[in-house]
Each structure stands twice: as structure tokens, then as C-alpha cells.
Scaffold this motif. Structure first.
Motif, PDB file in Angstrom:
ATOM      1  N   SER A   8       0.849  -1.194   0.000  1.00  0.00           N
ATOM      2  CA  SER A   8       0.000   0.000   0.000  1.00  0.00           C
ATOM      3  C   SER A   8       0.885   1.244   0.000  1.00  0.00           C
ATOM      4  O   SER A   8       1.813   1.344   0.815  1.00  0.00           O
ATOM      5  N   THR A   9       0.606   2.193  -0.890  1.00  0.00           N
ATOM      6  CA  THR A   9       1.444   3.392  -0.967  1.00  0.00           C
ATOM      7  C   THR A   9       0.610   4.663  -0.989  1.00  0.00           C
ATOM      8  O   THR A   9      -0.518   4.680  -1.476  1.00  0.00           O
ATOM      9  N   TYR A  10       1.227   5.719  -0.472  1.00  0.00           N
ATOM     10  CA  TYR A  10       0.675   7.067  -0.596  1.00  0.00           C
ATOM     11  C   TYR A  10       1.796   8.066  -0.322  1.00  0.00           C
ATOM     12  O   TYR A  10       2.344   8.103   0.779  1.00  0.00           O
ATOM     13  N   ASN A  11       2.157   8.824  -1.339  1.00  0.00           N
ATOM     14  CA  ASN A  11       3.209   9.852  -1.228  1.00  0.00           C
ATOM     15  C   ASN A  11       4.499   9.293  -0.619  1.00  0.00           C
ATOM     16  O   ASN A  11       5.043   9.841   0.333  1.00  0.00           O
ATOM     17  N   GLN A  12       5.014   8.226  -1.217  1.00  0.00           N
ATOM     18  CA  GLN A  12       6.211   7.578  -0.682  1.00  0.00           C
ATOM     19  C   GLN A  12       7.330   7.498  -1.724  1.00  0.00           C
ATOM     20  O   GLN A  12       8.039   6.503  -1.822  1.00  0.00           O
ATOM     21  N   GLU A  13       7.481   8.583  -2.496  1.00  0.00           N
ATOM     22  CA  GLU A  13       8.508   8.603  -3.532  1.00  0.00           C
ATOM     23  C   GLU A  13       9.913   8.390  -2.973  1.00  0.00           C
ATOM     24  O   GLU A  13      10.785   7.852  -3.660  1.00  0.00           O
ATOM     25  N   LYS A  14      10.158   8.800  -1.719  1.00  0.00           N
ATOM     26  CA  LYS A  14      11.475   8.669  -1.106  1.00  0.00           C
ATOM     27  C   LYS A  14      11.779   7.233  -0.694  1.00  0.00           C
ATOM     28  O   LYS A  14      12.948   6.877  -0.504  1.00  0.00           O
ATOM     29  N   TYR A  15      10.740   6.416  -0.566  1.00  0.00           N
ATOM     30  CA  TYR A  15      10.921   5.108   0.062  1.00  0.00           C
ATOM     31  C   TYR A  15      10.530   3.910  -0.803  1.00  0.00           C
ATOM     32  O   TYR A  15      10.980   2.796  -0.538  1.00  0.00           O
ATOM     33  N   ILE A  16       9.700   4.128  -1.812  1.00  0.00           N
ATOM     34  CA  ILE A  16       9.123   2.991  -2.510  1.00  0.00           C
ATOM     35  C   ILE A  16      10.157   2.156  -3.262  1.00  0.00           C
ATOM     36  O   ILE A  16      10.016   0.934  -3.378  1.00  0.00           O
ATOM     37  N   VAL A  17      11.220   2.776  -3.735  1.00  0.00           N
ATOM     38  CA  VAL A  17      12.261   2.007  -4.424  1.00  0.00           C
ATOM     39  C   VAL A  17      12.915   1.019  -3.469  1.00  0.00           C
ATOM     40  O   VAL A  17      13.077  -0.169  -3.789  1.00  0.00           O
ATOM     41  N   GLU A  18      13.282   1.498  -2.292  1.00  0.00           N
ATOM     42  CA  GLU A  18      13.906   0.610  -1.305  1.00  0.00           C
ATOM     43  C   GLU A  18      12.950  -0.511  -0.912  1.00  0.00           C
ATOM     44  O   GLU A  18      13.361  -1.668  -0.765  1.00  0.00           O
TER      45      GLU A  18
END
Length: 302
Positions: A8-18
């Protein structure tokens, strides 16, 4: 046996790659696919997700919402789309540690009565001010087995991203309100399923001050408690045989709210008074011990 990892994601551009890399790099004897549901992020999260879906078309599928539906509806929607035999949940800012999928899948495969599995977590923050694992649960036994009765009494004992459950065990697919994940743990265990807790740290759980998680702020903690109380009331009404255990859970949760957010919930206070008949000191002690044993270690070297 095959797994689906739900993210589940929301405004996680800094973390989603990791997050995605930690899943893709899992070495396992079991096949698994990934479904990511983004709740109409306003940052670059959808762009990053599309790049990963294009790069791994056979492994990653996306649900990109065109309007924000909220965390609960986003969670329910993507879990209902999962088609694996075993479903893993990950928040988009958390990180799987090596062997997570393999260890949990192995335990599901050897015991068909196991419906849900949790494990310890490493709490961390971006600024490095927090880096502590949760304690060894129940005196550090390697594997702790439990039923719906213990889960009703202990309450929430693990972070979202430690959860894996057998898809066939889930009976409720939408409760039409916000919830804590404990609600669905109970759903998977009732009436006579088995759960396991692995005393191994298999996920990194991110908590930043003023972040998106409930635990990040006092206001978020208060909201989480009140949602959780609704979950307790739900099972209290439906399962009279579990009322003593659920009452103990409610007492410990009431004390936790008082300690952590320095306030009380009037509805829960009235609930406890109305149902004082179910007061059982040994159950309350067991619930308190379970919560305490799964807290953060006091020192970094523990």
C-alpha cells in the motif's frame, strides 16, 4: 504454494524504491508476485511504480487510484485483488529483510492449520534517532504458537509489515470503516485456526516524527486507539466465549492509551464499567506481559 506481496502506498517517492527492491531481492523456493496499490499520490510515487511495473511486468502489477480513498479502503481493495495462497502485507515505506518470505512460507507449507504468521521488527527513522528492534516475544521462544483466544487477549503484537496470512482463512473482505490489522488477524484465526510468531527480526518498520504512520504523532496514536477499540467491541459482540479475553485486552489498551497519549476514551471507560463481570486478573496479566514482551528493547545492544 504461491504468495502475493501486497504493498500500500501514498506519497512515498522517497521510500518505494527501497521497499520494492527489498521484496524483489528475496530469495525463496516459493513463487510470488507483487501488487502495489497507490492511493492517488501527489508526488512521484505513481511514476516510479510505472517504471518498476514496466521493468518487471511478470512480477509487479499496479492499482493506481484516480482519487484518494483513504488508507483503509486502499488496503481492503488491494488485498481483495491478491490471488496467492499466502498474502504478505507491506507498507510502502517499510523494508523486507533477507529470508522473510522464505521463512514464513516454509511454516505455512508444513502446517495446513496455520492461518497467520507474525515476527519481530526493527524500528528505525530517517534521521537515525531511532534504531531498535522489538523484544523477543514471550521470553524469546523461537516460535510461539497461538489461537484466536490468545490473540483476543493479547491484542496487537506485531507491525503491519510482519503480517502474512492464508488467503482462504479471510472471511471478512470489507467492514466499511477504518480498522487496525488486528481485526483481520482475528478474522483469520476464528474459529479454530492457528497463528505463529517468529522471534526473528525480518522487517524494518519506518517511524518518522510527523510521518504518515499512526505511531508517528500523538494525534495519530489517539486515532489508532479509538479505531482499535471499535475492533474490540466488534468481536466482543460476536463472540461471547471470548469476552473475558477481550475484556483483558481492553483493560491493557485503556492503560496504554493513558500512558502514551495522557488521555482516556470515555466510551471505552463506560464499556469497562458495564462489563466488569468479565474482569480476570490472570488474563489481564497475560495481556500486559504479551504487550510488554513485544515492545522495543531498552538498549541498542540487546
Amino acid at each position: 504454494m504461491r504468495a502475493t506481496v501486497v504493498v500500500s502506498t501514498y506519497n512515498q517517492e522517497k521510500y518505494i524504491v527501497e521497499c520494492l527492491e527489498s521484496i524483489l531481492s528475496q530469495e525463496s523456493d516459493y513463487q510470488f508476485n507483487i501488487i502495489v496499490s497507490d492511493d492517488n499520490s501527489k508526488d512521484k510515487t505513481p511514476i516510479i511504480l510505472k517504471e518498476y511495473s514496466y521493468k518487471y511486468p511478470d512480477r509487479i502489477s499496479l492499482i493506481l487510484r484516480d482519487k484518494n480513498v483513504g488508507a483503509a479502503a486502499n488496503y481492503v481493495g488491494v488485498h481483495n485483488e491478491a490471488d496467492g495462497d499466502i498474502i504478505f502485507h507491506m507498507d510502502g515505506d517499510d523494508v523486507m529483510l533477507p529470508s522473510k518470505i522464505q521463512k514464513q512460507m516454509q511454516m505455512f507449507s508444513v502446517d495446513s492449520e496455520v492461518n497467520i504468521i507474525f515476527h519481530r521488527a526493527l524500528y528505525f527513522s530517517d534521521d537515525g534517532s531511532l534504531l531498535k528492534p522489538t523484544k523477543g516475544f514471550m521470553a524469546g521462544q523461537e516460535i510461539v504458537s497461538f489461537s484466536a483466544r490468545e490473540m483476543a487477549m493479547w491484542g496487537s503484537i506485531a507491525v503491519h509489515s510482519s503480517y502474512a496470512y492464508r488467503r482462504s482463512s479471510r472471511k471478512v473482505h470489507d467492514i466499511g470503516r477504518e480498522f487496525m490489522e488486528w481485526f483481520f488477524a482475528m478474522d483469520s484465526l476464528l474459529p479454530d485456526g492457528k497463528g505463529l510468531f517468529i522471534n526473528d527480526v525480518l522487517v524494518k518498520y519506518r517511524i518518522n516524527q510527523n510521518g504518515n504512520s499512526y505511531l508517528s504523532t500523538g494525534k495519530g496514536k489517539m486515532k489508532a486507539y479509538r479505531i482499535y477499540f471499535q475492533d474490540i467491541y466488534h468481536y466482543f459482540g460476536l463472540n461471547p466465549d471470548l469476552r473475558p479475553q477481550l475484556f483483558a485486552n481492553a483493560v491493557v489498551s485503556f492503560l496504554g492509551m493513558l500512558k502514551n497519549v495522557h488521555t482516556i476514551d470515555l466510551s471505552l471507560f463506560k464499556f469497562l464499567l458495564r462489563n466488569i463481570f468479565y474482569f480476570n486478573p490472570s488474563y489481564i496479566k497475560s495481556a500486559y506481559t504479551a504487550r510488554l514482551s513485544n515492545g522495543l528493547v531498552d538498549k541498542e545492544n540487546e
